[in-house]
Design a protein around this motif. Structure first.
Motif, short mmCIF file in Angstrom:
data_model
loop_
_atom_site.label_atom_id
_atom_site.label_comp_id
_atom_site.label_asym_id
_atom_site.label_seq_id
_atom_site.Cartn_x
_atom_site.Cartn_y
_atom_site.Cartn_z
N UNK A 49 -4.52 -6.16 7.03
CA UNK A 49 -3.74 -5.07 6.45
C UNK A 49 -3.92 -5.09 4.94
N UNK A 50 -4.28 -3.93 4.39
CA UNK A 50 -4.54 -3.81 2.96
C UNK A 50 -3.66 -2.67 2.42
N UNK A 51 -3.01 -2.86 1.27
CA UNK A 51 -2.20 -1.77 0.71
C UNK A 51 -3.08 -0.56 0.36
N UNK A 52 -2.56 0.60 0.64
CA UNK A 52 -3.29 1.82 0.30
C UNK A 52 -3.19 2.10 -1.18
N UNK A 53 -4.19 2.83 -1.68
CA UNK A 53 -4.23 3.16 -3.11
C UNK A 53 -4.34 4.66 -3.29
N UNK A 54 -3.99 5.14 -4.46
CA UNK A 54 -4.13 6.56 -4.78
C UNK A 54 -3.16 7.42 -4.00
N UNK A 55 -3.60 8.63 -3.64
CA UNK A 55 -2.74 9.57 -2.92
C UNK A 55 -2.35 9.06 -1.54
N UNK A 56 -3.20 8.25 -0.95
CA UNK A 56 -2.91 7.73 0.38
C UNK A 56 -1.68 6.83 0.39
#
Length: 148
Positions: A49-56
């Motif tokens: 599990x990886x944190x989302x970045x940007x608009x996502x």
């Protein structure tokens, strides 16, 4: 004594050489669009599990599942995480993918699918090998007949 077997063996060996040369050329064409010059086959060793970045990151799902690839660059193992923000993760454990990577910085990579040129290159290599082996077999048959 007839030299038909001799001629057939020479023709098959020459055709095998042409097929091998075509294989090399097709392989060069298939590598033309890759961003990095080195290639490796990587294996999916984990899905994290990886944190989302940007608009996502504004969506209700703050994490994404990403595949961790392991491959060897200059004889040392390298582990990298898939940067694609896809849901669900398109990979499963132990899947194998091809990627091109920067030899200076192996963590810079791009996944690619085998294209028609690579498949055709492999087929030409197999055809060339079969033709050369067939030519050698016919030549040996000719040599045995000529010696008898």
């Amino acid at each position: 004594m007839s030299h038909e077997l001799w001629n057939a063996s020479i023709i098959l060996i020459l055709l095998g050489g042409v097929a091998a040369a075509a294989s090399v050329l097709l392989r060069m064409v298939s590598h033309r669009g890759l961003p990095y010059r080195e290639q490796a086959e990587a294996r999916v060793v984990d899905i994290v599990a990886v944190p989302r970045e940007g608009e996502s990151s504004l969506s209700e799902y703050h994490n994404r599942l990403a595949a961790v690839f392991e491959f060897y660059a200059d004889g040392r193992p390298v582990k990298v995480t898939d940067p694609a923000d896809t849901y669900p993760c398109p990979y499963h454990l132990n899947d194998r993918v091809w990627l091109s990577y920067d030899p200076e910085h192996p963590e810079h990579f791009q996944i690619f699918r085998r294209n028609k040129w690579q498949i055709l290159s492999f087929q030409c290599k197999v055809l060339g090998t079969l033709l050369v082996l067939g030519g050698c077999a016919i030549f040996l048959f000719y040599a045995v007949r000529a010696g008898a």
